[in-house]
Motif scaffolding. Structure first.
Motif, PDB file in Angstrom:
ATOM      1  N   THR A 530       0.948  -1.235  -0.006  1.00 17.80           N
ATOM      2  CA  THR A 530      -0.021   0.095   0.059  1.00 17.80           C
ATOM      3  C   THR A 530       0.887   1.285   0.111  1.00 17.80           C
ATOM      4  O   THR A 530       1.707   1.354   1.024  1.00 17.80           O
ATOM      5  N   ALA A 531       0.898   2.020  -1.234  1.00 18.57           N
ATOM      6  CA  ALA A 531       1.863   3.074  -1.219  1.00 18.57           C
ATOM      7  C   ALA A 531       1.646   4.254  -0.134  1.00 18.57           C
ATOM      8  O   ALA A 531       0.349   4.535   0.250  1.00 18.57           O
ATOM      9  N   ALA A 532       2.681   4.619   0.450  1.00 25.36           N
ATOM     10  CA  ALA A 532       2.604   5.613   1.611  1.00 25.36           C
ATOM     11  C   ALA A 532       2.256   6.881   1.248  1.00 25.36           C
ATOM     12  O   ALA A 532       2.815   7.392   0.311  1.00 25.36           O
ATOM     13  N   THR A 533       1.136   7.546   1.787  1.00 29.15           N
ATOM     14  CA  THR A 533       0.561   8.794   1.587  1.00 29.15           C
ATOM     15  C   THR A 533       1.219   9.543   2.747  1.00 29.15           C
ATOM     16  O   THR A 533       1.371  10.885   2.583  1.00 29.15           O
ATOM     17  N   VAL A 534       1.697   9.067   3.748  1.00 25.21           N
ATOM     18  CA  VAL A 534       2.253   9.747   4.822  1.00 25.21           C
ATOM     19  C   VAL A 534       3.483   8.859   5.232  1.00 25.21           C
ATOM     20  O   VAL A 534       3.396   7.476   5.300  1.00 25.21           O
ATOM     21  N   HIS A 535       4.531   9.662   5.712  1.00 22.06           N
ATOM     22  CA  HIS A 535       5.649   8.731   5.966  1.00 22.06           C
ATOM     23  C   HIS A 535       5.531   7.924   7.093  1.00 22.06           C
ATOM     24  O   HIS A 535       4.692   8.167   8.057  1.00 22.06           O
ATOM     25  N   GLN A 549       3.780   0.774   2.288  1.00 23.13           N
ATOM     26  CA  GLN A 549       5.161   0.698   1.664  1.00 23.13           C
ATOM     27  C   GLN A 549       5.509   2.069   1.265  1.00 23.13           C
ATOM     28  O   GLN A 549       4.707   3.160   0.959  1.00 23.13           O
ATOM     29  N   LEU A 550       6.939   2.325   1.545  1.00 23.57           N
ATOM     30  CA  LEU A 550       7.660   3.749   1.140  1.00 23.57           C
ATOM     31  C   LEU A 550       8.497   3.189   0.128  1.00 23.57           C
ATOM     32  O   LEU A 550       9.425   2.499   0.206  1.00 23.57           O
ATOM     33  N   LEU A 551       8.492   3.937  -0.839  1.00 22.71           N
ATOM     34  CA  LEU A 551       9.642   3.872  -1.926  1.00 22.71           C
ATOM     35  C   LEU A 551      10.125   5.131  -2.097  1.00 22.71           C
ATOM     36  O   LEU A 551       9.785   6.117  -2.206  1.00 22.71           O
ATOM     37  N   THR A 552      11.551   5.044  -1.648  1.00 24.08           N
ATOM     38  CA  THR A 552      12.286   6.321  -1.210  1.00 24.08           C
ATOM     39  C   THR A 552      12.925   6.950  -2.704  1.00 24.08           C
ATOM     40  O   THR A 552      12.882   6.410  -3.794  1.00 24.08           O
ATOM     41  N   GLU A 553      13.444   8.268  -2.349  1.00 27.08           N
ATOM     42  CA  GLU A 553      14.418   8.526  -3.636  1.00 27.08           C
ATOM     43  C   GLU A 553      15.503   7.721  -3.799  1.00 27.08           C
ATOM     44  O   GLU A 553      15.904   6.899  -2.890  1.00 27.08           O
ATOM     45  N   LYS A 554      16.144   8.113  -4.920  1.00 22.36           N
ATOM     46  CA  LYS A 554      17.552   7.488  -5.252  1.00 22.36           C
ATOM     47  C   LYS A 554      18.790   8.151  -4.381  1.00 22.36           C
ATOM     48  O   LYS A 554      18.628   9.374  -4.481  1.00 22.36           O
ATOM     49  N   ARG A 555      19.805   7.485  -4.584  1.00 23.50           N
ATOM     50  CA  ARG A 555      21.058   8.078  -4.162  1.00 23.50           C
ATOM     51  C   ARG A 555      22.192   7.385  -5.058  1.00 23.50           C
ATOM     52  O   ARG A 555      22.095   6.209  -5.059  1.00 23.50           O
ATOM     53  N   THR A 556      23.246   8.073  -5.589  1.00 23.69           N
ATOM     54  CA  THR A 556      24.368   7.476  -6.272  1.00 23.69           C
ATOM     55  C   THR A 556      25.315   7.535  -5.255  1.00 23.69           C
ATOM     56  O   THR A 556      25.615   8.079  -4.534  1.00 23.69           O
ATOM     57  N   ILE A 557      25.977   6.071  -5.340  1.00 22.95           N
ATOM     58  CA  ILE A 557      27.021   5.849  -4.416  1.00 22.95           C
ATOM     59  C   ILE A 557      28.334   6.104  -5.124  1.00 22.95           C
ATOM     60  O   ILE A 557      28.662   6.036  -6.451  1.00 22.95           O
ATOM     61  N   THR A 558      29.325   7.008  -4.546  1.00 17.74           N
ATOM     62  CA  THR A 558      30.410   7.473  -5.117  1.00 17.74           C
ATOM     63  C   THR A 558      31.701   6.659  -4.276  1.00 17.74           C
ATOM     64  O   THR A 558      31.533   5.965  -3.279  1.00 17.74           O
TER      65      THR A 558
END
Length: 687
Positions: A530-535, A549-558
């Protein structure tokens, strides 16, 4: 004393009412004075109706409760009984038990309720639970299976021996109640008045649903004739009686689960290193004295065979003679008394008969069959007997000492040449509930345990290191299985979660991850969320739903991230360094630390912008790093509410909270998993 005049019949409790059986029944006498005290009878009691009542009234009520609700009721019941324990102690004196003997029976039984109440934390807050891990059945992840455990729809019938009137009932009932099944308890008539007093307190408390407990204080009559495949039968007592019950036509025809805990010829082995003058030698002498005299040796776990190195046989004989001579026998009301009476003259006659069989092949090195000095009692009236220590110097030349059990303060000394002989002698009992070895030598302990394990349900390795906290050879514990192979019955009970499963039906359920999430109450990987509407960290315990369920933003690993984490953590493993020659390794370039990926994942899913319901990080249950993450990779987290476990406030004023399990799936830019784990947070509750 609680002697009644005129003698009263012990009431039975069936179908929600106290009922007095008809007929003469069994006359029960005080074990110390031989005075008549009660009559036990179940004549005219409708056994089939009692079973039907348990199934129709008690079972549905218990099945509706979750494991946590049942566990909390067990805790409340334990506290309730503990407040009334003194009345049970007074009744227990009639059985010949000392205060110390009764402590094992009464408070040990109540302790089983406490232990199983705590066990609720191992289960979900549901009436049923999963068993084991989920099983993927298809490559695409859309078809899977999970084993489910649900309470059986029948009744647990417990047929118990006379030696532990309280423990015998509560050790079993605590488990079936936690599992969600009612019980019909049939104690031995001898001591049934004590079992009935505890049962009466349980019923009067109103803590358990009606129908959870019924008690029959006399003969079982046709009780087993009304069994069904949904019922469970347990038995504690002699092997002969157990076999008669186990082969009852109804049990065979209905395939009724039957668990037997039979008396066995348990052994205690003295290691060759435990010579006179060592701490282990003193422990050995003390343990034998306790096992022979506690409950007057009337324990299914008591030591019946004492195995000592042949060069220490004389020393052991003399030391045991000296320590047994210090035993004060008599009226258990007298505080100086350390060993009371047997359960009654019936038990004394049976004991002496079996001792005579043992004496046909062994010598009596301590005690007397004919006389015993007693304190504050009449030895002629009470069921008193002295501790009897026998000795057989040729234990491989006769089977009698390994087959005949004298159920009382009786043990037989026998020598062995080497450890192989000690193992062989321990096995000649053809299966026991427990066995012990007293040794400080790790090699000796290891060889004995591995060599003898097939024939014993529990093995205690006793030495100075654990002696202070050891519960002793003869003490079953609710966290451990109790039972044994062969002569001991071939069953097991208690054992924590293992014991609860005996009263649950296992079923394999197949379907999609989403369907099994709904059925099991636990999120299954691959299920629709169930897509999160509130964190999720903004929600209180009660507001969170499984699958949220929360699908987060992305992060590039350096590479700089990896270098900084190596410096910060001090983890400069070769795979995390740029200058490494990766030829012949599993990697082809610098790889990110797994714990850095987890930390970075936390940075993506944690919301710390303001105070909220999440109180703290409680830990990690499972964590796997499934794919290397190289510089330039892009990670994202799918964060899903997997399971919720409420917690009880232990002290007034504590913040109400629960534990939430979250499935953390760390994905790379290809959508593949690079890490999967389950983290736990402590979350505030609204109430």
């Amino acid at each position: 004393m609680n002697t009644l005049t005129p003698i009263q019949k012990i009431p039975n409790y069936t179908e929600g009412h106290w009922r007095t059986g008809s007929g003469d029944g069994e006359l029960l006498r005080d074990a110390v004075t031989a005075e008549p005290i009660f009559i036990a009878t179940t004549e005219s009691i409708d056994m089939e109706a009692a079973l039907h009542y348990a199934r129709m009234v008690g079972n549905p009520a218990l099945r509706k409760l979750s494991f946590h609700e049942r566990g909390r009721r067990l805790k409340a019941l334990a506290l309730y009984l503990a407040e009334r324990k003194e009345q049970f102690y007074q009744l227990s004196y009639h059985t010949g038990a000392t205060r110390a003997d009764s402590w094992i029976d009464i408070e040990g039984g109540i302790g089983n309720l406490f232990a199983n109440a705590s066990l609720r934390r191992k289960f979900p807050d549901l009436p049923y639970c999963t068993d084991g891990d989920p099983i993927p059945l298809g490559k695409g992840g859309t078809f899977m299976a999970h084993h489910l455990l649900v309470p059986r729809e029948g009744v647990a019938v417990h047929i118990n021996a006379y030696n532990f009137p309280v423990w015998g009932m509560l050790e079993k009932c605590a488990v079936n109640w936690l599992a969600g099944m009612p019980a019909v308890v049939k104690p031995s008539p001898f001591g049934a008045y004590l079992t009935q007093a505890v049962a009466k307190a349980i019923i009067e408390s109103g803590i358990l649903p009606e129908g959870s407990l019924q008690i029959l204080c006399g003969a079982p009559g046709n009780l087993l004739d009304g069994l069904t495949a949904q019922d469970v039968v347990t038995f504690t007592g002699s092997k002969q009686t157990g076999l008669q019950l186990k082969t009852h036509p109804r049990i065979l025809s209905e395939s009724v689960p039957f668990n037997m805990e039979a008396d066995s010829l348990n052994a205690l082995v003295l290691g060759k290193d435990a010579v006179p003058g060592t701490a282990e030698w003193e422990l050995f002498i003390k343990e034998i004295r306790n096992e022979m005299t506690v409950k007057a040796g009337q324990k299914c776990t008591a030591v019946r065979r004492i195995l000592v190195p042949e060069h220490l046989l004389e020393d052991a004989t003399k030391a045991l003679q000296q320590t047994l001579a210090q035993t004060i026998i008599g009226n258990p009301h007298n505080q100086k008394v350390r060993m009371g009476a047997l359960a009654g003259q019936f038990q004394k006659e049976r004991l002496l008969h079996n001792v005579q069989q043992l004496l046909a092949v062994s010598g009596l090195v301590y005690g007397s069959l004919d006389s015993v000095p007693v304190v504050d009692a009449d030895a002629g009236k009470g069921a008193f007997i002295s501790p009897l220590l026998l000795r057989n110097d040729y234990p491989f030349q006769t089977d009698v000492i390994h087959e005949v059990e004298a159920f009382g303060p009786v043990s037989t000394l026998m020598p062995y040449k080497d450890l192989d002989e000690a193992i062989a002698l321990s096995k000649k009992g053809k299966g026991s509930l427990c066995c012990s070895i007293v040794t400080a030598d790790k090699t000796t302990a290891t060889e004995f345990v591995i060599g003898a394990a097939t024939h014993h349900g529990r093995i205690l390795v006793l030495n100075q290191e654990c002696a202070k906290e050891s519960t002793g050879h003869g003490s079953p514990l609710p966290q451990l299985v109790h039972g044994g192979p062969g002569r001991a019955g071939g069953g097991e009970e208690m054992g924590g979660v293992r014991g609860v499963k005996h009263y649950l039906q296992r079923v394999a359920v197949q379907g999609s991850p989403s369907m099994l999430t709904a059925i099991t109450g636990t999120y299954q990987q691959g299920a629709a969320g169930t897509a999160a509407t509130v964190h999720p960290f903004r929600k209180y315990f009660e507001e969170l739903e499984i699958g949220y369920q929360l699908l987060t933003e992305k992060r590039t690993i350096t590479a700089e991230d990896i270098d900084r984490f190596a410096d910060l953590s001090g983890d400069h493993f070769y795979a995390h360094q740029k200058g490494t020659d990766f030829t012949g390794t599993m990697f082809h370039q610098q790889v990110a630390h797994g714990y850095f990926i987890l930390s970075a994942a936390a940075g993506l899913f944690v919301d710390g912008s303001a105070l909220g319901p999440v109180l703290l990080n409680y830990g990690i249950d499972e964590l796997r790093f499934t794919k290397p993450v190289y510089p330039g990779a892009e990670i994202q987290v799918r964060f899903t509410c997997k399971e919720k476990l409420p917690q009880d406030n232990r002290e007034e004023g504590e913040i109400p909270r629960g534990i939430v399990k979250w499935l953390v799936e760390v994905l790379d830019e290809t959508g593949e998993h690079v890490a999967v784990g389950t983290i736990l947070t402590m979350v505030r509750r609204l109430l």
